[in-house]
Design an enzyme around this catalytic site. Structure first.
Site, PDB file in Angstrom:
ATOM      1  CB  SER A  60      -0.864  -0.029   1.267  1.00  0.00           C
ATOM      2  OG  SER A  60      -1.369   1.254   1.549  1.00  0.00           O
TER       3      SER A  60
ATOM      4  CE1 TYR B 259      -4.277  -2.018   4.797  1.00  0.00           C
ATOM      5  CE2 TYR B 259      -3.568   0.213   4.287  1.00  0.00           C
ATOM      6  CZ  TYR B 259      -3.968  -1.038   3.877  1.00  0.00           C
ATOM      7  OH  TYR B 259      -4.049  -1.320   2.530  1.00  0.00           O
TER       8      TYR B 259
END
Ligand SMILES: NC(=O)c1ccc[n+]([C@@H]2O[C@H](COP(=O)([O-])OP(=O)(O)OC[C@H]3O[C@@H](n4cnc5c(N)ncnc54)[C@H](O)[C@@H]3O)[C@@H](O)[C@H]2O)c1
Length: 320
Positions: free
Chosen positions: A128, A153
């Site tokens: 990501s 995350y």
């Protein structure tokens, strides 16, 4: 080819599987259909996939390591593409343990299954843009240091890259990590800004705009992401361990995106301007030169094309 795609009931996995199936590849999908967002949306995506004779779903959780191991051992896929994960920056502030289960334990099980494959499949996996954390040098390049994630995350995605590196080094596993930058498009995610803004604008509600709208995002259309995934799955000549940015290489002002979305919907947007949210970053912008050179990645969809395509799908899906 024989390809395992995890997260096929999810946004990106669905699009990838649909294109692979249309081109005649054999796909085994894996998903646990969790209720992080609408299960009906996941089932609707799945219904389109299961209409293809070359598709099979294994409804399982990535934490079921033995099942994964047996699947890779017995079915002998050419490629495993791991797109299943607990996504979302903000949710990781309140539900950390699900990230540990799906993104760390689950990813380790993926690595172990691939390591023991005979022959070993190529492993492509989703990282990501959030791994760039609070970096201020733009555009973000794969050569930049990414040691300062600002959400759990992001930390799990960076951990995936480190774990993949160790498996490439120790066991010769070909791994390709892809740092996706704000992906949007038809069949998108209800927890992401584009969907939330559309929903609120159509209902006449004010949209929540963080950092008082002073944000830049590299918005990447899902078809361009699928094209990049293809490169990652099939390109020859890669190093055993690779990480690539997959972004649109255009950083848009959030306010411009909001204006374009509102114009497409035919509404006057109402905005609630709020401070920055914890875990969020003010700007993202992908340097895609490496993906262009090694994967043939060529993002081709500006938001002036992608946003109307999303809105058209959204209206049709919801009958609004
Ligand atoms: N969409 C984006 O903008 C974006 C940006 C950066 C990274 N990513 C990453 O790309 C990948 C795909 O994202 P997406 O937008 O399609 O998300 P998504 O939530 O729509 O899809 C993920 C799918 O994985 C499934 N899943 C989650 N945990 C699982 C588990 N433990 N076992 C089995 N299945 C499980 C979910 O049910 C879901 O269908 C994710 O790894 C995400 O973190 C997405």
């Amino acid at each position: 080819m024989k390809i395992i795609v995890t997260g096929t009931a999810g946004f990106i996995g669905f699009h990838l599987a649909r294109r692979l199936l249309a081109e005649g590849h054999e796909v085994v999908g894996i998903d646990n259909f969790n209720d992080y967002y609408s299960v009906k949306l996941k089932q609707d995506r799945h219904r389109l996939l299961e209409a293809c004779p070359n598709y099979r779903l294994e409804r399982m959780d990535l934490t079921e390591g033995d099942k994964l191991l047996a699947l890779v051992r017995d079915w002998q896929p050419d490629v495993v593409c791991n797109l299943a994960a607990q996504a979302g920056v903000r949710y990781s502030l309140t539900n950390p343990h699900v990230y540990q289960k799906s993104n760390l334990e689950g990813f380790l099980n993926i690595l172990e299954a691939c390591r023991h494959g005979n022959p070993q499949p190529r492993l492509v996996y989703a990282s990501s843009s959030s791994v760039y954390g609070g970096n201020t040098k733009l555009p973000f390049s794969e050569a930049d240091r990414v040691d300062t994630p600002i959400s759990l995350y992001a930390a799990t995605k960076k951990a995936n890259e480190l774990m993949a590196h160790s498996y490439s080094h120790l066991f010769g596993l070909q791994t390709v990590g892809l740092r996706f930058f704000t992906v949007y498009g038809p069949w998108g995610r209800p927890d992401m800004a584009m969907w939330l803004f559309t929903e609120s604008m159509l209902a006449g509600r004010a949209i929540k705009v963080f950092n008082h709208g002073n944000m830049q995002r590299d918005f990447t259309y899902v078809d361009d992401i699928v094209q990049g995934l293809y490169g990652a799955m099939f390109a020859p000549g890669l190093d055993p361990y690779e990480v690539f940015n997959l972004g649109n290489h255009r950083s848009e002002n959030l306010m411009d995106m909001i204006r374009l979305l509102a114009r497409t919907l035919g509404v006057e947007p109402k905005m609630e301007l709020l401070p920055m949210q914890d875990g969020d970053v003010p700007a993202t912008y992908a340097d895609v030169a490496k993906a262009q050179a090694k994967l043939g990645f060529a993002p081709a969809t500006p938001i002036s094309v992608g946003i109307p395509a999303f809105v058209e799908w959204y209206r049709q899906y919801h009958g609004v």
